[in-house]
Design an enzyme around this catalytic site. Structure first.
Site, PDB file in Angstrom:
ATOM      1  N   ASP A  40       0.805  -1.216   0.000  1.00 39.26           N
ATOM      2  CA  ASP A  40       0.000   0.000   0.000  1.00 39.26           C
ATOM      3  C   ASP A  40       0.841   1.271   0.000  1.00 39.26           C
ATOM      4  O   ASP A  40       0.320   2.376   0.118  1.00 39.26           O
ATOM      5  CB  ASP A  40      -0.952   0.025   1.202  1.00 39.26           C
ATOM      6  CG  ASP A  40      -0.222   0.038   2.532  1.00 39.26           C
ATOM      7  OD1 ASP A  40       1.024  -0.103   2.528  1.00 39.26           O
ATOM      8  OD2 ASP A  40      -0.883   0.193   3.580  1.00 39.26           O
ATOM      9  N   GLY A  41       2.176   1.127  -0.121  1.00 34.23           N
ATOM     10  CA  GLY A  41       3.058   2.282  -0.206  1.00 34.23           C
ATOM     11  C   GLY A  41       3.716   2.686   1.092  1.00 34.23           C
ATOM     12  O   GLY A  41       4.560   3.584   1.103  1.00 34.23           O
ATOM     13  N   ASP A 172      14.798  39.787  -6.418  1.00 30.74           N
ATOM     14  CA  ASP A 172      13.772  40.487  -5.648  1.00 30.74           C
ATOM     15  C   ASP A 172      14.446  41.093  -4.415  1.00 30.74           C
ATOM     16  O   ASP A 172      15.608  40.803  -4.118  1.00 30.74           O
ATOM     17  CB  ASP A 172      12.618  39.561  -5.249  1.00 30.74           C
ATOM     18  CG  ASP A 172      13.087  38.284  -4.584  1.00 30.74           C
ATOM     19  OD1 ASP A 172      14.103  38.338  -3.843  1.00 30.74           O
ATOM     20  OD2 ASP A 172      12.463  37.231  -4.804  1.00 30.74           O
ATOM     21  N   LYS A 195      10.017  43.553  -7.678  1.00 30.83           N
ATOM     22  CA  LYS A 195       9.072  42.537  -8.152  1.00 30.83           C
ATOM     23  C   LYS A 195       7.897  42.426  -7.211  1.00 30.83           C
ATOM     24  O   LYS A 195       8.010  42.608  -6.010  1.00 30.83           O
ATOM     25  CB  LYS A 195       9.803  41.186  -8.231  1.00 30.83           C
ATOM     26  CG  LYS A 195       8.999  40.029  -8.750  1.00 30.83           C
ATOM     27  CD  LYS A 195       9.732  38.715  -8.497  1.00 30.83           C
ATOM     28  CE  LYS A 195       9.736  38.360  -7.036  1.00 30.83           C
ATOM     29  NZ  LYS A 195      10.340  37.031  -6.772  1.00 30.83           N
TER      30      LYS A 195
END
Length: 314
Positions: A40-41, A172, A195
């Site tokens: 199931d991971g 920025d 920015k």
């Protein structure tokens, strides 16, 4: 027994080549462990050698897929604690979830603090990391945090290229401190792009502040994710009379379509580090990768032998 002989290195799945390089520099083999998954991971960790009484160093960037790599790290920390490791030091070259470091709007989480809580609760003794997105994240931990810097590595590369008439550009205003640090190393002036960011991963360039006409620009950032910020900055610089444009960043997140944006932009070369593993499909002639393994190996050895790490912060 010497302090170095009590040191054990382990890696998980995020960046095995970097871990192997650190291992070779320190002449310390990587510890034996395996990461498997149930049907199931769910993650299962197996430590295949004794760590009792040892100082353990776990190397894992919490990069894409972030949640998978984070769970691997948390489970490995728990396994080491239950195996009676003396100390558990996590080496996180790229610290994921760092962009949410404060409440910018109502009802927002502070995920950088949440991750710090999870790591501490799991049982860590120390964190070594590289270029946190927000320096205040160090204060989210109640264990020692050593934050190393990628700018000196990037700046040294440009010093060797010996580019003339350089101006270092922050994409920025939040990156001005980083740009100033590189400019000091290169003995160059700085500029910045004004920015606005209306939405996450979206940037709108307003204007460029600083004397840049006729110069060769180096844009410096901590991470390159969608590449929107650096490519828009490059376009603005081109419009304002810059000659050649270079860009660099410590962490190459490079989410789609970052690589195609870089290729289509006026950026001549993007220089990154291997803090995040760069798969073959994202490698091309416009991207140059520098290794942070010598810096991290030096820091690990200083921590283990109880020597000062502070001179590596500059």
């Amino acid at each position: 027994m010497s302090s170095k002989s009590k040191m054990k290195l382990f890696t998980l799945n995020s960046n095995e080549p970097l871990a192997q390089e650190i291992s070779e520099i320190l002449e310390t083999p990587l510890g034996k462990s395996s990461v498997i998954r149930f049907s199931d991971g769910e993650v299962q960790i197996n430590i295949e050698e004794s760590v009792r009484g040892h100082d353990v160093y776990l190397i894992q960037s919490t990069s894409q897929p972030v949640n998978e790599h984070l769970m691997e790290l948390l489970i490995m920390i728990d396994a080491m604690k239950r195996a009676s490791a003396k100390t558990i030091n996590v080496v996180i070259p790229y610290y994921g979830y760092a962009r949410q470091d404060r409440k910018a709007r109502a009802r927002e989480p502070i995920t950088a603090k949440l991750i710090a809580n999870l790591l501490e609760k799991a049982g860590i003794s120390r964190v070594l990391t590289l270029d946190l997105h927000a320096p205040q994240i160090q204060g989210f931990f109640n264990v020692p945090v050593d934050q190393l810097l990628g700018v000196p590595i990037l700046a040294e590369y440009y010093k060797k290229k010996d580019i003339e008439d350089v101006v270092v550009v922050a994409p920025d205003t939040s990156g001005l401190r980083r740009a100033r640090r590189m400019a000091n190393i290169l003995d160059a002036p700085i500029a910045f792009v004004d920015k606005r960011r209306p939405e996450p991963n979206m940037a709108e360039v307003k204007n460029v502040v600083g004397s840049i006409e006729g110069k060769n620009a180096i844009i410096v950032d901590d991470m390159i994710d969608t590449a929107e910020t650096v490519t828009q900055a490059a376009e603005a610089l081109l419009e304002n009379g810059v000659n050649d444009i270079y860009a660099c960043g410590t962490h190459a997140v490079l989410s789609d379509p970052a690589v195609s944006k870089i290729n289509e932009s006026p950026i001549k070369e993007l220089v990154i580090t291997n803090s995040i593993f760069l798969p073959e499909e994202k490698q091309n002639e416009k991207i140059t990768s520098l290794s942070v393994a010598p810096l991290l190996a030096d820091a690990l050895l200083r921590v283990q032998t109880e020597h000062s790490v502070s001179e590596l912060f500059d």
